[in-house]
Write an enzyme that holds these catalytic residues in place. Sequence first.
Site, PDB file in Angstrom:
ATOM      1  N   GLU A   1       3.862 -10.849  -6.814  1.00 41.02           N
ATOM      2  CA  GLU A   1       2.772 -10.945  -7.796  1.00 41.02           C
ATOM      3  C   GLU A   1       3.133 -10.346  -9.152  1.00 41.02           C
ATOM      4  O   GLU A   1       2.441 -10.561 -10.130  1.00 41.02           O
ATOM      5  CB  GLU A   1       1.500 -10.278  -7.241  1.00 41.02           C
ATOM      6  CG  GLU A   1       1.564  -8.752  -7.041  1.00 41.02           C
ATOM      7  CD  GLU A   1       2.186  -8.324  -5.703  1.00 41.02           C
ATOM      8  OE1 GLU A   1       2.912  -9.137  -5.105  1.00 41.02           O
ATOM      9  OE2 GLU A   1       1.964  -7.170  -5.281  1.00 41.02           O
TER      10      GLU A   1
ATOM     11  N   ASP B   1     -19.891  -9.141 -21.659  1.00 44.56           N
ATOM     12  CA  ASP B   1     -20.457  -9.337 -20.318  1.00 44.56           C
ATOM     13  C   ASP B   1     -21.946  -9.656 -20.359  1.00 44.56           C
ATOM     14  O   ASP B   1     -22.393 -10.607 -19.721  1.00 44.56           O
ATOM     15  CB  ASP B   1     -20.223  -8.088 -19.454  1.00 44.56           C
ATOM     16  CG  ASP B   1     -18.765  -7.676 -19.458  1.00 44.56           C
ATOM     17  OD1 ASP B   1     -17.915  -8.522 -19.801  1.00 44.56           O
ATOM     18  OD2 ASP B   1     -18.463  -6.514 -19.138  1.00 44.56           O
ATOM     19  N   SER B   2     -22.689  -8.854 -21.125  1.00 45.84           N
ATOM     20  CA  SER B   2     -24.134  -9.082 -21.109  1.00 45.84           C
ATOM     21  C   SER B   2     -24.490 -10.382 -21.820  1.00 45.84           C
ATOM     22  O   SER B   2     -25.464 -11.041 -21.468  1.00 45.84           O
ATOM     23  CB  SER B   2     -24.882  -7.895 -21.708  1.00 45.84           C
ATOM     24  OG  SER B   2     -24.539  -7.699 -23.055  1.00 45.84           O
ATOM     25  N   THR B   3     -23.681 -10.793 -22.809  1.00 42.94           N
ATOM     26  CA  THR B   3     -23.974 -12.054 -23.489  1.00 42.94           C
ATOM     27  C   THR B   3     -23.712 -13.233 -22.553  1.00 42.94           C
ATOM     28  O   THR B   3     -24.543 -14.138 -22.420  1.00 42.94           O
ATOM     29  CB  THR B   3     -23.111 -12.199 -24.768  1.00 42.94           C
ATOM     30  OG1 THR B   3     -23.321 -11.059 -25.588  1.00 42.94           O
ATOM     31  CG2 THR B   3     -23.482 -13.448 -25.540  1.00 42.94           C
TER      32      THR B   3
ATOM     33  N   CYS C   1       5.169  -6.155   1.514  1.00 42.19           N
ATOM     34  CA  CYS C   1       5.497  -4.732   1.567  1.00 42.19           C
ATOM     35  C   CYS C   1       4.816  -4.046   2.757  1.00 42.19           C
ATOM     36  O   CYS C   1       5.154  -4.309   3.896  1.00 42.19           O
ATOM     37  CB  CYS C   1       5.130  -4.097   0.220  1.00 42.19           C
ATOM     38  SG  CYS C   1       5.994  -2.562  -0.057  1.00 42.19           S
ATOM     39  N   TYR C   2       3.809  -3.190   2.517  1.00 43.89           N
ATOM     40  CA  TYR C   2       3.116  -2.545   3.645  1.00 43.89           C
ATOM     41  C   TYR C   2       2.606  -3.620   4.609  1.00 43.89           C
ATOM     42  O   TYR C   2       2.680  -3.470   5.833  1.00 43.89           O
ATOM     43  CB  TYR C   2       1.931  -1.717   3.126  1.00 43.89           C
ATOM     44  CG  TYR C   2       1.166  -1.002   4.214  1.00 43.89           C
ATOM     45  CD1 TYR C   2       1.484   0.298   4.568  1.00 43.89           C
ATOM     46  CD2 TYR C   2       0.117  -1.634   4.893  1.00 43.89           C
ATOM     47  CE1 TYR C   2       0.790   0.963   5.577  1.00 43.89           C
ATOM     48  CE2 TYR C   2      -0.588  -0.988   5.896  1.00 43.89           C
ATOM     49  CZ  TYR C   2      -0.253   0.312   6.227  1.00 43.89           C
ATOM     50  OH  TYR C   2      -0.938   0.956   7.227  1.00 43.89           O
TER      51      TYR C   2
ATOM     52  N   LYS D   1     -12.447  -9.985 -16.133  1.00 42.79           N
ATOM     53  CA  LYS D   1     -12.862 -10.047 -17.537  1.00 42.79           C
ATOM     54  C   LYS D   1     -12.407 -11.348 -18.226  1.00 42.79           C
ATOM     55  O   LYS D   1     -13.185 -11.986 -18.927  1.00 42.79           O
ATOM     56  CB  LYS D   1     -12.276  -8.847 -18.280  1.00 42.79           C
ATOM     57  CG  LYS D   1     -12.797  -8.662 -19.675  1.00 42.79           C
ATOM     58  CD  LYS D   1     -14.053  -7.854 -19.631  1.00 42.79           C
ATOM     59  CE  LYS D   1     -14.576  -7.469 -20.973  1.00 42.79           C
ATOM     60  NZ  LYS D   1     -15.743  -6.587 -20.836  1.00 42.79           N
TER      61      LYS D   1
ATOM     62  N   SER E   1     -26.392  -6.076 -24.803  1.00 44.43           N
ATOM     63  CA  SER E   1     -25.855  -5.130 -25.779  1.00 44.43           C
ATOM     64  C   SER E   1     -25.164  -5.835 -26.933  1.00 44.43           C
ATOM     65  O   SER E   1     -24.836  -5.221 -27.934  1.00 44.43           O
ATOM     66  CB  SER E   1     -24.830  -4.225 -25.080  1.00 44.43           C
ATOM     67  OG  SER E   1     -23.691  -4.996 -24.731  1.00 44.43           O
ATOM     68  N   GLY E   2     -24.906  -7.135 -26.762  1.00 45.47           N
ATOM     69  CA  GLY E   2     -24.138  -7.853 -27.774  1.00 45.47           C
ATOM     70  C   GLY E   2     -22.678  -7.952 -27.373  1.00 45.47           C
ATOM     71  O   GLY E   2     -21.893  -8.646 -28.003  1.00 45.47           O
ATOM     72  N   GLY E   3     -22.298  -7.266 -26.309  1.00 47.09           N
ATOM     73  CA  GLY E   3     -20.920  -7.335 -25.817  1.00 47.09           C
ATOM     74  C   GLY E   3     -20.692  -8.579 -24.967  1.00 47.09           C
ATOM     75  O   GLY E   3     -21.611  -9.361 -24.734  1.00 47.09           O
TER      76      GLY E   3
ATOM     77  N   HIS F   1       7.431  -7.618  -4.123  1.00 47.15           N
ATOM     78  CA  HIS F   1       6.122  -7.967  -4.701  1.00 47.15           C
ATOM     79  C   HIS F   1       6.222  -9.254  -5.521  1.00 47.15           C
ATOM     80  O   HIS F   1       6.640  -9.216  -6.672  1.00 47.15           O
ATOM     81  CB  HIS F   1       5.625  -6.823  -5.590  1.00 47.15           C
ATOM     82  CG  HIS F   1       5.227  -5.621  -4.809  1.00 47.15           C
ATOM     83  ND1 HIS F   1       3.964  -5.445  -4.297  1.00 47.15           N
ATOM     84  CD2 HIS F   1       5.942  -4.546  -4.400  1.00 47.15           C
ATOM     85  CE1 HIS F   1       3.905  -4.316  -3.623  1.00 47.15           C
ATOM     86  NE2 HIS F   1       5.099  -3.746  -3.665  1.00 47.15           N
TER      87      HIS F   1
ATOM     88  N   GLY G   1       0.836  -1.199   0.000  1.00 42.16           N
ATOM     89  CA  GLY G   1       0.000   0.000   0.000  1.00 42.16           C
ATOM     90  C   GLY G   1       0.864   1.240   0.000  1.00 42.16           C
ATOM     91  O   GLY G   1       2.050   1.176   0.338  1.00 42.16           O
TER      92      GLY G   1
END
Length: 506
Positions: free
Chosen positions: A169, A224-226, A81-82, A362, A220-222, A167, A53
């Site tokens: 990651e 996520d919504s599909t 780290c933090y 995503k 919407s055809g994108g 880090h 952080g």
Amino acid sequence: MEISPQIAVIDFGSQYTQLIVRRLREAGYFAKLYHPENFKECPSPKGVILSGGPRSVSDEDAPDIDLEHLLSLDVPVLGICYGMQLLNKKHGGRVEPGRTREYGPAELRPEGGCGLFDGVSGSSQIWMSHSDTCTKLPEGAEVIGRNEDGVPVAVQLSSKVFGIQFHPEVTHSHEGKRVLDNYLAMVDDPPRFNMDSFKEVLIESVREEIGDREVVCGVSGGVDSTVLAVLLHHAGAKLRAIYVDNGLMRKNETAEVVAQFERLGIELEVINAGHRFLEAISGIDEPEEKRRRIGDMFVDVFFAAADNVELLAQGTLYPDVIESATSGSIASTIKTHHNRVQRILDLQEQGKVIEPLAELFKDEVRALGESFGIPREILYRHPFPGPGLGVRVPGVVTEEKLAIVREGDAIFMRHLKESGWYDKVWQAYCGLLPIKTVGVKGDERSYEWAVSLRAVTSEDAMTADWVEFPAELLRVISNEILNSVEGINRVFYDISTKPPASIELE
Ligand code: XMP
């Protein structure tokens, strides 16, 4: 819908926290981020990681953690780290500001044979980003790794509590994955997160949550919504998938979305409201006002169709949830956004909104979509903004300008797909510049519009760089657009980075 995570990651605000969660999931562990103040909400995690952080643990209002609760879980704890500095301080050690901020590569030299560094080489590149240093370790703590100058960069504070200053990651820590794998090997739970198993859990929990209520979902055809609609369909929902054609879609877009949903076996309700949207923004040239009108009209049209909603499904993803839960600011990253309008907030309050994808990143949504057999062309489609071509035609939108952008965009996309560039860029489009310039067509003087082609690479749309296409590809695209699109005589290629430009034109 709450699916219990195996590992709780406590977010102290580092720019890399999402990356920790992703690495753990890649390793097969279902991990989730928690704000330090509400991490007790995580039901019996099998491991806890404290992120890095930007703050100093010496600050008066430095983010803190309930150590008693943390230790009462009796699970392996890793402070990064933090996180390490906080654990060190709370165990009775001392943390002080370093003389300089240490940022970038360093070397890790493990010592004492701690299991956290099993198989890590004697000198391994690690990535640092900190200014404070642990100047005194608590009693009983052991140094398990130093940097090339002999300064401790890794400590074991008790049998199950570890701290590392670097880090693991980020890929710049060359053996960071091994360090995380070693940590996970101490966790008393096998890896069990993968999309196939998660899909079953998800379908079951969606089924439970919706019961026999009708679910409305905007499509919407994108991506996520599909994926959302297909998930609900597979969960056996009584589904109303509603698609609003706002008149600001690309060439043939509505017909293609309808055909895709037919192939997926989902009935789509198409609402042709183009004329209402175009009327609403007629003569409006102020970008935010235009966006607001398009957003308001969407809500009006959508909710007029989705009357008496029993349940509304939204395609919210995990990064949006993290953003609002951990920093409290979702608005800072998104322009006027219709997901959070009052109508939806009201429904949310009545318990009528579900967000089944809210646990997923995503690429995990894409993996879920693939496991449902959704075609690649949908899953890897470039992002398309809610206000559609409205933000790609700066100033007053007219049918003439929309027609130009549709034709130009279709040509641009066809060439990108044929040349293999489409999948290499984050987003590309053709927009219209609100200027007319002089040209020559045949023997005639012309005075016509100009289009702007834009293609960018990006990780998360917060920053973006323009794409260096081969000149020959640009030449072919420009020639075809100039020769076949009516009403323009110039093509520009946008070479602006974001910032200071944005990706869209408005
Ligand atoms: P900008 O233009 O802000 O765009 O650099 C960043 C990303 O966000 C998308 N975008 C939107 N997406 N509703 C959306 O769903 C919107 O109002 C909106 N505005 C921009 C844009 O396409 C890019 O991917």
